[in-house]
Design a protein around this motif. Structure first.
Motif, PDB file in Angstrom:
ATOM      1  N   GLU A 135       0.850  -1.189   0.000  1.00  0.00           N
ATOM      2  CA  GLU A 135       0.000   0.000   0.000  1.00  0.00           C
ATOM      3  C   GLU A 135       0.889   1.243   0.000  1.00  0.00           C
ATOM      4  N   VAL A 159       1.420   4.803   0.858  1.00  0.00           N
ATOM      5  CA  VAL A 159       0.832   5.765   1.788  1.00  0.00           C
ATOM      6  C   VAL A 159       0.926   7.176   1.225  1.00  0.00           C
ATOM      7  N   GLU A 160       2.091   7.506   0.671  1.00  0.00           N
ATOM      8  CA  GLU A 160       2.285   8.871   0.183  1.00  0.00           C
ATOM      9  C   GLU A 160       3.545   8.936  -0.670  1.00  0.00           C
ATOM     10  N   TYR A 219       6.560   6.693   0.838  1.00  0.00           N
ATOM     11  CA  TYR A 219       6.186   5.996   2.066  1.00  0.00           C
ATOM     12  C   TYR A 219       5.230   4.868   1.703  1.00  0.00           C
ATOM     13  N   SER A 275       3.626   0.697   2.831  1.00  0.00           N
ATOM     14  CA  SER A 275       3.427  -0.357   3.822  1.00  0.00           C
ATOM     15  C   SER A 275       3.399  -1.711   3.123  1.00  0.00           C
ATOM     16  N   LYS A 299       3.095  -4.126   8.054  1.00  0.00           N
ATOM     17  CA  LYS A 299       1.876  -4.138   8.857  1.00  0.00           C
ATOM     18  C   LYS A 299       1.154  -5.479   8.730  1.00  0.00           C
TER      19      LYS A 299
END
Length: 345
Positions: free
Chosen positions: A257, A259-260, A280, A282, A328
Motif C-alpha cells: 500500500e 501511503v504517500e 512511504y 506499507s 503491517k
C-alpha cells in the motif's frame, strides 16, 4: 439520428464550445474518426500461461519499459497492467493479467473474475508455452478454459524462452503445441518461437499481433507506454523486490500500500532538476510470523527490499528516491472485503 460524414463536426469545432447541441456520442464519434487513419491497426492483446511462462517479461520486452513485475512465484501479477506499443502502422495495447488459478480466498476469486472478463474483451490472446518445459495438464486446462469462452478472441501460441533450448528441442515443442490445439479443439493462427530475455523474434511477435488487429484509432498518445498510475507501478516494484528470497506461501499473503509520495524539492547537494522523492509504503501481511520473515534477521530482508526497490523506482521515475517501508499485519486480509477494497482489489 446518425450524422453523415459531411455533417460530422471536426474535433476543433467541438472543442471551441460554440455548438451546444452536439451530444457526447457525436463528440466521441468525431474524436475516433479524426484519430483514425486509413490502414492503421489497433487493439488489445493479453498473454496467458502457467506461472513463470514469461508473460510479464514478454510484456516488458514489447513495450520497451518495465511496467509489469516478473517473478518465479505463482500469482505474482495482481492488477491488470496495460502497456502500449505504438509504431507508424499500429498501436497494440498489451494487458498483463493475473494468472488463472484455483481460488482459495475472496482475493483469488476476484482475480479469476478479472482474468475471464479480460479474455472476453481483447482481440488477441497469446498463449505462452515455455519451450524449456513440457506441455502439461496445467497448459491443457488453461487453453480449454479459453476454448469455452462464448466469444473467443484470435489465438496465437508463443513458444517462449527459445534461447534456452536447442533446435531439436524446439521442433519437438512445436509438435507438442500442434497436438495441444487438436486435443482441445482450438486453432492457433500463428505459432511464434521467441525469447523476451535475448530479444529473439520479439519484433516478429509484435508484427504478428498487429496484423491480427482491426483497423482503428490510436487509443493512447504516441510515446505513452502505460496508463497505470505512478502509485500502482511503484507498489508493484516494491512487491517484486519483497518477493525475492521468501517462502512460497508468503507471496499470496503480501500486498503493498502506497501511503504517500512527496516531492520535497531539492535537498542540499541535489541538482534542481532532480529533486528527491520521498516514498512511504506499507508491506501488508496476514500474520505476525510473516512480518518477521519480511523484516528478516536484524532487518536484513527489509534492507534488501528497500535497496532493490529504490533502484527500480528511481529508474522508473528518473529521479532519486528515499524509500520508507513499514510492515503491517492485517489478519486474513485476502478474504475481507473491507481490506480488499482498501487495497484496490
Amino acid at each position: 439520428m446518425t450524422m453523415s460524414d459531411d455533417e460530422m463536426p471536426s474535433l476543433a469545432d467541438l472543442m471551441d464550445g460554440d455548438d451546444e447541441d452536439i451530444s457526447d456520442v457525436d463528440y466521441v464519434t468525431a474524436r475516433v474518426a479524426e484519430s483514425t487513419r486509413a490502414g492503421f491497426h489497433s487493439g488489445f492483446v493479453c498473454f496467458v500461461g502457467r506461472p513463470n511462462a514469461g508473460k510479464s517479461t514478454l510484456t516488458n520486452a514489447l513495450v520497451g519499459s518495465k511496467i509489469a513485475i516478473a517473478s518465479s512465484k505463482p500469482q505474482t501479477t495482481r492488477h491488470v497492467i496495460r502497456g502500449v506499443v505504438t509504431d507508424e502502422k499500429s498501436q497494440i495495447v498489451v494487458i498483463d493479467t493475473p494468472g488463472l488459478h484455483k481460488p482459495r480466498t475472496l482475493l483469488g476469486q476476484r482475480l479469476n473474475d478479472l482474468v475471464f472478463d479480460t479474455w472476453t474483451q481483447v482481440d488477441v490472446i497469446g498463449v505462452c508455452l515455455p519451450s524449456n518445459q513440457r506441455i502439461g495438464p496445467g497448459d491443457t486446462y488453461l487453453v480449454s478454459q479459453i476454448a469455452e469462452l462464448p466469444r473467443r478472441p484470435t489465438l496465437i501460441a508463443l513458444a517462449t524462452k527459445s534461447d534456452l533450448v536447442s533446435k531439436a528441442r524446439m521442433a519437438e515443442h512445436l509438435a507438442a503445441i500442434d497436438k495441444l490445439q487438436g486435443e482441445v479443439g482450438i486453432e492457433f493462427v500463428e505459432v511464434v518461437p521467441c525469447s523476451a530475455v535475448s530479444g529473439e523474434q520479439i519484433d516478429e511477435v509484435r508484427d504478428v499481433i498487429a496484423s491480427l488487429l482491426p483497423e482503428g484509432p490510436a487509443y493512447y498518445p504516441d510515446g505513452e507506454v502505460t496508463d497505470e498510475p505512478t502509485e500502482t507501478l511503484v507498489a508493484e516494484l516494491i512487491r517484486e523486490a519483497a518477493l525475492e528470497g521468501v517462502r512460497e506461501e508468503l507471496p499470496h499473503s503480501l500486498a503493498v500500500e502506497i501511503v504517500e509520495i512527496v516531492e520535497m524539492g531539492p535537498r542540499e547537494g541535489q541538482p534542481e532538476d532532480r529533486p528527491l522523492l520521498d516514498v512511504y509504503a506499507s508491506l501488508i501481511v496476514e500474520r505476525d510470523s510473516q512480518k518477521g520473515i519480511m523484516i528478516g534477521h536484524h532487518g536484513s530482508h527489509i534492507k534488501q527490499v528497500r535497496t532493490h526497490a529504490r533502484r527500480q523506482i528511481a529508474a522508473l521515475l528518473g529521479t532519486p528516491i528515499h524509500l520508507d517501508l513499514q510492515v503491517k499485519v492485517l489478519p486474513n486480509w485476502q478474504s475481507d472485503p473491507k481490506y480488499l477494497n482498501r487495497l484496490g482489489f
